[in-house]
Design a protein around this motif. Sequence first.
Motif, PDB file in Angstrom:
ATOM      1  N   SER A 287     -12.062 -23.637  -6.044  1.00  0.00           N
ATOM      2  CA  SER A 287     -11.027 -23.282  -6.056  1.00  0.00           C
ATOM      3  C   SER A 287     -10.552 -23.007  -7.575  1.00  0.00           C
ATOM      4  CB  SER A 287     -10.037 -24.980  -5.902  1.00  0.00           C
ATOM      5  OG  SER A 287      -8.999 -24.647  -5.400  1.00  0.00           O
ATOM      6  N   LEU A 288      -9.901 -21.335  -6.453  1.00  0.00           N
ATOM      7  CA  LEU A 288      -9.337 -21.346  -8.366  1.00  0.00           C
ATOM      8  C   LEU A 288      -7.787 -21.253  -8.163  1.00  0.00           C
ATOM      9  CD1 LEU A 288     -10.377 -17.843  -7.616  1.00  0.00           C
ATOM     10  CD2 LEU A 288     -10.778 -18.392  -9.465  1.00  0.00           C
ATOM     11  N   ILE A 289      -7.308 -22.115  -7.385  1.00  0.00           N
ATOM     12  CA  ILE A 289      -5.544 -23.187  -8.023  1.00  0.00           C
ATOM     13  C   ILE A 289      -6.309 -24.419  -8.000  1.00  0.00           C
ATOM     14  CG2 ILE A 289      -4.278 -23.311  -6.472  1.00  0.00           C
ATOM     15  CD1 ILE A 289      -3.962 -20.524  -7.204  1.00  0.00           C
ATOM     16  N   PHE A 290      -6.846 -25.371  -7.805  1.00  0.00           N
ATOM     17  CA  PHE A 290      -7.055 -26.568  -8.353  1.00  0.00           C
ATOM     18  C   PHE A 290      -8.178 -25.528  -9.307  1.00  0.00           C
ATOM     19  CE2 PHE A 290      -5.417 -28.769  -4.035  1.00  0.00           C
ATOM     20  CZ  PHE A 290      -5.103 -29.027  -4.590  1.00  0.00           C
ATOM     21  N   TRP A 291      -8.278 -25.103  -9.854  1.00  0.00           N
ATOM     22  CA  TRP A 291      -9.738 -25.454 -10.222  1.00  0.00           C
ATOM     23  C   TRP A 291     -10.578 -26.371 -10.937  1.00  0.00           C
ATOM     24  CZ3 TRP A 291     -11.047 -20.527 -12.809  1.00  0.00           C
ATOM     25  CH2 TRP A 291     -11.445 -20.114 -13.457  1.00  0.00           C
ATOM     26  N   GLN A 292     -11.180 -26.118  -9.826  1.00  0.00           N
ATOM     27  CA  GLN A 292     -12.803 -27.504  -9.421  1.00  0.00           C
ATOM     28  C   GLN A 292     -13.321 -26.899  -7.963  1.00  0.00           C
ATOM     29  OE1 GLN A 292      -9.848 -30.813  -7.491  1.00  0.00           O
ATOM     30  NE2 GLN A 292      -8.373 -30.827  -9.575  1.00  0.00           N
ATOM     31  N   ILE A 293     -14.557 -27.669  -8.325  1.00  0.00           N
ATOM     32  CA  ILE A 293     -15.616 -27.564  -7.261  1.00  0.00           C
ATOM     33  C   ILE A 293     -14.955 -28.283  -6.341  1.00  0.00           C
ATOM     34  CG2 ILE A 293     -18.118 -28.102  -6.542  1.00  0.00           C
ATOM     35  CD1 ILE A 293     -19.042 -28.006  -9.811  1.00  0.00           C
ATOM     36  N   LEU A 294     -15.543 -27.712  -4.885  1.00  0.00           N
ATOM     37  CA  LEU A 294     -14.514 -28.397  -3.592  1.00  0.00           C
ATOM     38  C   LEU A 294     -16.182 -28.745  -3.451  1.00  0.00           C
ATOM     39  CD1 LEU A 294     -12.455 -25.585  -2.506  1.00  0.00           C
ATOM     40  CD2 LEU A 294     -11.527 -27.328  -3.604  1.00  0.00           C
ATOM     41  N   ALA A 295     -17.464 -28.304  -3.301  1.00  0.00           N
ATOM     42  CA  ALA A 295     -18.288 -28.691  -2.669  1.00  0.00           C
ATOM     43  C   ALA A 295     -19.979 -27.751  -2.942  1.00  0.00           C
ATOM     44  CB  ALA A 295     -18.143 -28.149  -1.257  1.00  0.00           C
ATOM     45  N   VAL A 296     -20.692 -28.743  -2.969  1.00  0.00           N
ATOM     46  CA  VAL A 296     -21.682 -27.811  -3.481  1.00  0.00           C
ATOM     47  C   VAL A 296     -22.948 -28.200  -1.858  1.00  0.00           C
ATOM     48  CG1 VAL A 296     -24.092 -28.337  -4.832  1.00  0.00           C
ATOM     49  CG2 VAL A 296     -21.247 -28.970  -5.632  1.00  0.00           C
ATOM     50  N   SER A 297     -23.939 -27.207  -1.677  1.00  0.00           N
ATOM     51  CA  SER A 297     -23.878 -27.515  -0.639  1.00  0.00           C
ATOM     52  C   SER A 297     -25.724 -27.054  -1.044  1.00  0.00           C
ATOM     53  CB  SER A 297     -24.242 -26.534   0.153  1.00  0.00           C
ATOM     54  OG  SER A 297     -22.567 -26.927   1.286  1.00  0.00           O
ATOM     55  N   VAL A 298     -27.059 -27.860  -0.645  1.00  0.00           N
ATOM     56  CA  VAL A 298     -28.305 -28.218  -0.785  1.00  0.00           C
ATOM     57  C   VAL A 298     -29.054 -27.744   0.147  1.00  0.00           C
ATOM     58  CG1 VAL A 298     -30.464 -29.055  -2.195  1.00  0.00           C
ATOM     59  CG2 VAL A 298     -28.033 -28.852  -2.700  1.00  0.00           C
ATOM     60  N   PHE A 299     -29.500 -26.635   0.564  1.00  0.00           N
ATOM     61  CA  PHE A 299     -30.806 -25.916   1.647  1.00  0.00           C
ATOM     62  C   PHE A 299     -31.856 -26.028   1.552  1.00  0.00           C
ATOM     63  CE2 PHE A 299     -26.600 -24.849   2.784  1.00  0.00           C
ATOM     64  CZ  PHE A 299     -26.145 -25.397   4.685  1.00  0.00           C
ATOM     65  N   ASP A 300     -33.113 -25.982   2.796  1.00  0.00           N
ATOM     66  CA  ASP A 300     -34.394 -25.806   2.156  1.00  0.00           C
ATOM     67  C   ASP A 300     -34.294 -24.365   2.633  1.00  0.00           C
ATOM     68  OD1 ASP A 300     -37.219 -25.532   3.346  1.00  0.00           O
ATOM     69  OD2 ASP A 300     -37.531 -27.342   3.365  1.00  0.00           O
ATOM     70  N   ALA A 301     -34.767 -23.596   1.216  1.00  0.00           N
ATOM     71  CA  ALA A 301     -34.133 -22.360   1.349  1.00  0.00           C
ATOM     72  C   ALA A 301     -35.948 -21.805   2.955  1.00  0.00           C
ATOM     73  CB  ALA A 301     -34.842 -21.961  -0.162  1.00  0.00           C
ATOM     74  N   ARG A 302     -36.376 -21.898   3.607  1.00  0.00           N
ATOM     75  CA  ARG A 302     -37.384 -21.601   4.323  1.00  0.00           C
ATOM     76  C   ARG A 302     -36.329 -21.116   5.698  1.00  0.00           C
ATOM     77  NH1 ARG A 302     -41.889 -26.328   4.913  1.00  0.00           N
ATOM     78  NH2 ARG A 302     -39.616 -27.737   4.892  1.00  0.00           N
ATOM     79  N   TYR A 303     -35.366 -21.810   5.048  1.00  0.00           N
ATOM     80  CA  TYR A 303     -34.736 -21.719   6.924  1.00  0.00           C
ATOM     81  C   TYR A 303     -33.438 -20.641   6.825  1.00  0.00           C
ATOM     82  CZ  TYR A 303     -37.499 -26.321   7.094  1.00  0.00           C
ATOM     83  OH  TYR A 303     -38.425 -26.382   7.643  1.00  0.00           O
ATOM     84  N   ALA A 304     -33.081 -19.749   7.600  1.00  0.00           N
ATOM     85  CA  ALA A 304     -32.244 -18.730   7.852  1.00  0.00           C
ATOM     86  C   ALA A 304     -31.449 -18.744   8.404  1.00  0.00           C
ATOM     87  CB  ALA A 304     -32.713 -17.675   8.489  1.00  0.00           C
ATOM     88  N   LEU A 305     -30.717 -19.814   7.678  1.00  0.00           N
ATOM     89  CA  LEU A 305     -29.054 -20.294   8.017  1.00  0.00           C
ATOM     90  C   LEU A 305     -27.876 -19.387   7.542  1.00  0.00           C
ATOM     91  CD1 LEU A 305     -29.192 -24.563   7.845  1.00  0.00           C
ATOM     92  CD2 LEU A 305     -29.976 -23.060   9.801  1.00  0.00           C
ATOM     93  N   ASP A 306     -26.725 -19.627   7.786  1.00  0.00           N
ATOM     94  CA  ASP A 306     -25.563 -19.236   6.803  1.00  0.00           C
ATOM     95  C   ASP A 306     -25.120 -19.941   6.127  1.00  0.00           C
ATOM     96  OD1 ASP A 306     -23.544 -17.620   6.094  1.00  0.00           O
ATOM     97  OD2 ASP A 306     -22.221 -17.598   8.330  1.00  0.00           O
ATOM     98  N   HIS A 307     -24.987 -19.586   4.211  1.00  0.00           N
ATOM     99  CA  HIS A 307     -24.716 -20.446   3.644  1.00  0.00           C
ATOM    100  C   HIS A 307     -23.330 -19.901   3.525  1.00  0.00           C
ATOM    101  CE1 HIS A 307     -28.950 -21.502   3.480  1.00  0.00           C
ATOM    102  NE2 HIS A 307     -29.496 -20.213   3.644  1.00  0.00           N
ATOM    103  N   SER A 308     -22.412 -19.356   3.745  1.00  0.00           N
ATOM    104  CA  SER A 308     -21.725 -18.504   2.945  1.00  0.00           C
ATOM    105  C   SER A 308     -20.504 -19.731   3.132  1.00  0.00           C
ATOM    106  CB  SER A 308     -21.223 -17.168   3.563  1.00  0.00           C
ATOM    107  OG  SER A 308     -20.672 -16.969   4.441  1.00  0.00           O
ATOM    108  N   SER A 309     -20.373 -20.758   3.430  1.00  0.00           N
ATOM    109  CA  SER A 309     -19.214 -21.622   3.948  1.00  0.00           C
ATOM    110  C   SER A 309     -19.579 -22.927   3.466  1.00  0.00           C
ATOM    111  CB  SER A 309     -18.878 -20.494   5.225  1.00  0.00           C
ATOM    112  OG  SER A 309     -19.119 -21.529   6.616  1.00  0.00           O
TER     113      SER A 309
END
Length: 309
Positions: A287-309
């Motif tokens: 967040s640019l307003i709270f100026w903090q990390i909101l979430a961290v996601s980790v995926f196995d890179a072999r899988y074609a999922l939508d990582h953009s949210s």
Amino acid sequence: ASLANWPDIEDDREAAWTVEYWRYGCSLTFVETGQYEPLFDEYGIQGELVAAASTFYLRGVDGFRAFPETMPFGLTPGMKPDEVAACIGPVKASRVPYDRRVDLFFVDDYAVNVFYHHPDEEILLVEIRKKSIYERGLTPDPGIHWQTYTNVLGRKCGDAKTLSELGGALGVPVLASELEQPECDQYRRSHGLTFYSAGYKDIRQDVGGGSALDGKERLLVGVKFQRAGDFESKGYNGLLPFRLAFTGPPDQILTKLPVAPHEASEEEGTGYYGIEHEGRYYHIYYSLIFWQILAVSVFDARYALDHSS
């Protein structure tokens, strides 16, 4: 002014939960009580909504009059950034989330965002809220490690060892039927964790990831670690990848990543970085307003999922 026009929690229109007092040059922004309580560690609030921030206008804009009373913290109309910093500084962060400069200050128990008018950079409005648990310096529990949850990625959701390991870490029984959901948010509110699974059709066949699956089986492919408050979550309070922390400012993220991001974006007050490293895809959302990390996601890179949210 009165709060006869208290916002309706069922009203999902944009800005419906901001009560504006144009004549008095101020407004109140409300959030859901279940979101506010864990983020600010204040429980027992009555009602479904709580006033989370107050905004004061120092010059007339967007139909608002200038606030007619004395401003908090000795701020006055016409102040420029250096004068504001001399009054309430030092500046914790300076950013441009909405095409105008916004400086963040910590004043006693409050977080103060000062918005400046463009292009003269005179003070325009001031938003004041209490410091969150992260701004007060919440320390993560070193006994809770992110790799406990990422080491199981790539395994079948029904694998007995996986269910046992996750159940031991979470302190509750974990069912295969829960993990087999494309997005399992069963543990989001209680632990700040969301798990993701994929079936045969989701798996990139060029890496052979689906060869061990039949048509109905699913693999555990991702996990999201969320801060407190989002979706009424108590938040994940353990260690994060690359020594990241929900208390850490976004401008330090790049210094901690092991490789340069191959994806990055900022818009509407938020941003993210995406990297691939050692068979994992990492998505860091902030967040640019709270100026903090909101979430961290980790995926196995072999899988074609939508990582953009």
